[in-house]
Design an enzyme around this catalytic site. Structure first.
Site, PDB file in Angstrom:
ATOM      1  N   GLU A 205      -5.574  -4.663  10.388  1.00 55.73           N
ATOM      2  CA  GLU A 205      -4.485  -3.718  10.614  1.00 55.73           C
ATOM      3  C   GLU A 205      -4.719  -2.938  11.904  1.00 55.73           C
ATOM      4  O   GLU A 205      -5.470  -1.954  11.916  1.00 55.73           O
ATOM      5  CB  GLU A 205      -4.413  -2.718   9.456  1.00 55.73           C
TER       6      GLU A 205
ATOM      7  N   HIS B 132      -9.239   1.738   4.584  1.00 58.51           N
ATOM      8  CA  HIS B 132      -7.964   1.847   5.308  1.00 58.51           C
ATOM      9  C   HIS B 132      -8.153   2.820   6.476  1.00 58.51           C
ATOM     10  O   HIS B 132      -8.891   3.803   6.365  1.00 58.51           O
ATOM     11  CB  HIS B 132      -6.868   2.342   4.356  1.00 58.51           C
TER      12      HIS B 132
ATOM     13  N   GLY C  37       2.797  -1.256   4.138  1.00 55.68           N
ATOM     14  CA  GLY C  37       2.937   0.151   3.782  1.00 55.68           C
ATOM     15  C   GLY C  37       4.379   0.506   3.468  1.00 55.68           C
ATOM     16  O   GLY C  37       4.888   0.252   2.374  1.00 55.68           O
ATOM     17  N   GLY C  38       5.062   1.090   4.441  1.00 53.07           N
ATOM     18  CA  GLY C  38       6.418   1.618   4.258  1.00 53.07           C
ATOM     19  C   GLY C  38       7.373   0.661   3.559  1.00 53.07           C
ATOM     20  O   GLY C  38       8.114   1.063   2.648  1.00 53.07           O
TER      21      GLY C  38
ATOM     22  N   ASN D  82       0.886  -1.172   0.000  1.00 55.43           N
ATOM     23  CA  ASN D  82       0.000   0.000   0.000  1.00 55.43           C
ATOM     24  C   ASN D  82       0.917   1.214   0.000  1.00 55.43           C
ATOM     25  O   ASN D  82       1.537   1.516   1.001  1.00 55.43           O
ATOM     26  CB  ASN D  82      -0.891   0.001   1.252  1.00 55.43           C
ATOM     27  N   TRP D  83       1.003   1.869  -1.127  1.00 59.84           N
ATOM     28  CA  TRP D  83       1.975   2.970  -1.265  1.00 59.84           C
ATOM     29  C   TRP D  83       1.517   4.248  -0.588  1.00 59.84           C
ATOM     30  O   TRP D  83       2.295   5.189  -0.453  1.00 59.84           O
ATOM     31  CB  TRP D  83       2.236   3.245  -2.747  1.00 59.84           C
ATOM     32  N   LYS D  84       0.262   4.340  -0.244  1.00 58.05           N
ATOM     33  CA  LYS D  84      -0.290   5.580   0.331  1.00 58.05           C
ATOM     34  C   LYS D  84      -0.031   6.731  -0.654  1.00 58.05           C
ATOM     35  O   LYS D  84      -0.132   6.533  -1.854  1.00 58.05           O
ATOM     36  CB  LYS D  84       0.315   5.866   1.705  1.00 58.05           C
TER      37      LYS D  84
ATOM     38  N   GLU E  60      -6.404   5.141   7.579  1.00 57.48           N
ATOM     39  CA  GLU E  60      -6.096   6.553   7.271  1.00 57.48           C
ATOM     40  C   GLU E  60      -7.276   7.212   6.563  1.00 57.48           C
ATOM     41  O   GLU E  60      -7.558   8.393   6.773  1.00 57.48           O
ATOM     42  CB  GLU E  60      -4.815   6.636   6.421  1.00 57.48           C
TER      43      GLU E  60
ATOM     44  N   GLY F 124       2.595   2.117  10.428  1.00 56.55           N
ATOM     45  CA  GLY F 124       3.594   3.166  10.238  1.00 56.55           C
ATOM     46  C   GLY F 124       4.332   3.553  11.512  1.00 56.55           C
ATOM     47  O   GLY F 124       5.013   4.572  11.549  1.00 56.55           O
TER      48      GLY F 124
ATOM     49  N   SER G 274       3.360  -2.380  10.129  1.00 52.38           N
ATOM     50  CA  SER G 274       4.810  -2.476  10.299  1.00 52.38           C
ATOM     51  C   SER G 274       5.377  -3.844   9.909  1.00 52.38           C
ATOM     52  O   SER G 274       6.333  -4.332  10.532  1.00 52.38           O
ATOM     53  CB  SER G 274       5.217  -2.100  11.733  1.00 52.38           C
TER      54      SER G 274
HETATM   55  C1  PEP Z   1      -0.549   0.194   5.678  1.00 52.24           C
HETATM   56  O1  PEP Z   1      -0.341   1.212   5.039  1.00 52.24           O
HETATM   57  O2  PEP Z   1      -1.594  -0.433   5.493  1.00 52.24           O
HETATM   58  C2  PEP Z   1       0.464  -0.265   6.625  1.00 52.24           C
HETATM   59  C3  PEP Z   1       0.258  -1.372   7.266  1.00 52.24           C
HETATM   60  O3  PEP Z   1       1.584   0.534   6.766  1.00 52.24           O
HETATM   61  P1  PEP Z   1       2.977   0.087   7.445  1.00 52.24           P
HETATM   62  O4  PEP Z   1       3.339  -1.246   6.864  1.00 52.24           O
HETATM   63  O5  PEP Z   1       3.929   1.170   7.064  1.00 52.24           O
HETATM   64  O6  PEP Z   1       2.741  -0.002   8.918  1.00 52.24           O
END
Ligand code: PEP
Length: 248
Positions: free
Chosen positions: A166, A94, A233-234, A9-11, A96, A172, A212
């Site tokens: 999640e 999501h 994500g990251g 998930n690039w956001k 966010e 993040g 994470s």
């Molecule tokens: C996400 O964006 O859904 C996520 C889980 O981010 P991260 O892996 O950076 O915690």
């Protein structure tokens, strides 16, 4: 047997040209992946991502969509637009989007129905806050989110979806849930799907963990009986993502 899915998930990261360069670089490194791999990317990156991923194992997804078919909804993107652009997946609900853009469980439900109708695979997100976890209401909260998200969705459509658990406090933050915490919730989601549908439906549906996920923890998380991969994500923005898809 469920096939693992590892979805990035690039956001709000990477321009179209960065997208093209990154996917061209990572695609050969993922060629021997024994699971499904996806990158869910910003809307303007979908077309270059699809083009760059052609002939590879990578599927491309969107990070959101609207539940209406078409019309006067300035700034929104419809399911058929995503399909026409070559998207296969769409992330829905999501945390966010829930926190900053007022996304609700009811909206997620409408979006999921529309996504399925157009042949997209919705990755439906759920997760509790730290306060909810400390209050001991995690499972009740997740069950409520899932019940609403799947309202009116028949079993034959539910099996086409993916759920991503999640925990908000792990997104993040570098603070990953323990494998025990992640498995407990993913197991409870599968139990709920058995209750809402059937054991067969619950057994075929993929449930991901997100929060994470990184090369250092992916193997242990993905080895849990009810965790069928990750929403990442990251770590999906870098070539290290290969080590999440193929953890050593
Ligand atoms: C996400 O964006 O859904 C996520 C889980 O981010 P991260 O892996 O950076 O915690």
């Amino acid at each position: 047997m469920r096939k693992r899915l590892v979805a990035g998930n690039w956001k709000m990261n990477k321009t179209p040209s960065e997208t093209k360069a990154f996917i061209q670089e990572i695609a050969p490194l993922l060629a021997d992946a024994d699971c499904d791999v996806a990158f869910c990317v910003p809307a303007v990156d979908i077309i270059p991502a699809v083009e760059a991923a052609k002939g590879s194992v990578i599927g491309i997804g969107a990070e959101n969509m609207y539940f209406e078919e078409k019309g006067a909804f300035t700034g929104e993107i419809a399911a058929n637009m995503l399909v026409d652009a070559g998207a296969k997946y769409v992330v829905l609900g999501h945390s966010e989007r829930r926190e900053y853009f007022g996304e609700t469980d009811e909206g997620v439900n409408k979006k999921a129905i529309k996504a399925i109708a157009h042949g997209l695979i919705p990755i439906i997100c759920c997760g509790e806050s730290l306060t909810q976890r400390e209050q001991g209401i995690t499972l009740d909260w997740i069950r409520k989110q899932i019940r609403i998200a799947y309202f009116g969705i028949p079993a034959e459509d539910a099996v086409k979806t993916v759920i991503a658990y999640e925990p908000i406090w792990a997104i993040g933050t570098g603070k990953v849930a323990t494998t025990g915490q992640a498995q407990e919730v993913c197991g409870a989601i599968r139990e709920l799907m058995t209750e809402l549908y059937s054991a067969e439906t619950a057994e075929s549906l993929r449930i991901l963990y997100g929060g994470s996920v990184a090369p250092a923890n992916a193997k242990e998380l993905f080895a849990q009986p009810d965790i069928d991969g990750g929403l990442v994500g990251g770590a999906s923005l870098k070539l290290d993502f290969v080590k999440v898809v193929k953890p050593e």
